[in-house]
Design an enzyme around this catalytic site. Sequence first.
Site, PDB file in Angstrom:
ATOM      1  N   TRP A 101       0.831  -1.210   0.000  1.00  0.00           N
ATOM      2  CA  TRP A 101       0.000   0.000   0.000  1.00  0.00           C
ATOM      3  C   TRP A 101       0.864   1.258   0.000  1.00  0.00           C
ATOM      4  CZ3 TRP A 101      -3.772  -2.292  -1.813  1.00  0.00           C
ATOM      5  CH2 TRP A 101      -4.175  -3.544  -1.342  1.00  0.00           C
ATOM      6  N   ASP A 168      -1.581   6.216   7.127  1.00  0.00           N
ATOM      7  CA  ASP A 168      -2.622   5.326   6.614  1.00  0.00           C
ATOM      8  C   ASP A 168      -2.816   4.237   7.656  1.00  0.00           C
ATOM      9  OD1 ASP A 168      -4.161   3.375   5.424  1.00  0.00           O
ATOM     10  OD2 ASP A 168      -2.908   3.145   3.638  1.00  0.00           O
ATOM     11  N   LYS A 192     -12.106  -2.699   8.101  1.00  0.00           N
ATOM     12  CA  LYS A 192     -11.446  -3.714   8.930  1.00  0.00           C
ATOM     13  C   LYS A 192     -12.065  -3.743  10.335  1.00  0.00           C
ATOM     14  CE  LYS A 192      -8.267  -3.481   5.578  1.00  0.00           C
ATOM     15  NZ  LYS A 192      -8.017  -4.509   4.559  1.00  0.00           N
TER      16      LYS A 192
END
Length: 358
Positions: A101, A168, A192
């Site tokens: 990511w 992030d 999540k």
Amino acid sequence: MDRVINFSAGPSTIPLGVLKQAQEELLNYAGRGFSIMEISHRTKIFEEVLHSAMDRVRDLYGFSDDFTILFLQGGASLQFAQVPMNLYAGGVAEYANTGNWTSKAIKEAGVLGINYRVIASSEDSKFDRIPEVKFSDDADYGYICSNNTIYGTQYPQLPQCGCPLVVDSSSDLFSRPVDLSSVGMFYGGIQKNGGPAGVTMVAIRKDLLDRANPKTPMILRYKTQADADSMSNTPNTFGIYMLNLMLGWIKDEIGGLAAMHERNKRKAALLYGAIDASGGFYRGHAQKESRSLMNVSFNIADAALEPVFVAQAEAEGMIGLKGHRVLGGIRASIYNAINYEDVEKLIAFMSEFARKNG
């Protein structure tokens, strides 16, 4: 009710109590005769939900009035581009590369043509650790991903720096307290630990809102959404409603982020302990000092057994254990809603599987 244990990396499991409340209110929200999905985001009824969720985010993390809370769309992936569009000020942006990511975020910085540099990376060892990270105090911003779902690594603490730190936190959002002293922006997709997919939570320092490049489209400017209370366009109303329920569960049922952190540490210690005690049958990917409390990535010594493991676990009511295609192997995501007993069941299965196949 027959429910499986969902070890998926996201979207992930939601506490049964939260699902039942949403089920009960689905047709008749707060006794008003309609679903929260059916009403305008401009109504006082929805605004109460929106502001409740914002207040709960602020309360759980301790964000001061120097921050504004936004609920956006486009996932973390849109933020890879939106961050440099809004925070790059003509100097240099610095990135720490710890996995898939951050690699994508770095690629977006290149696409936008900003001046950036990668100041730390663990790519040389297949992203099995969190490298030493030291950002320049005069950088426009420093960028990290606090938890790496694929490789199972996590920053034990956020780096300290003089520049605004962009975090992030998609895969460890709402899972632990964090030191906000260096943070300029803290964001994550909520799928999540915060409910279904479709909402991106952004907490950004107000003094950064005016940095946006003049060529940045209005809808992609953080200030646009801050000025409109996250409603410059129609937000994901049901997703925000679900997030509000999830945040209420964390605060009222668990006791807040400190209590959640202790709960998550206990689960992770149990699972990593079983891997370490397997005599090499199971092998963790992440180095011990960088292990994630959220995503446990590991391999079986005989790789041919890995698809067998996944299939047999599913037959036993445990899904989502196949590793990401980039790394392979096995991955157990033990997010907030996974409880200690769920991990115990996985470990019992692992022990029996090793006994039969070792």
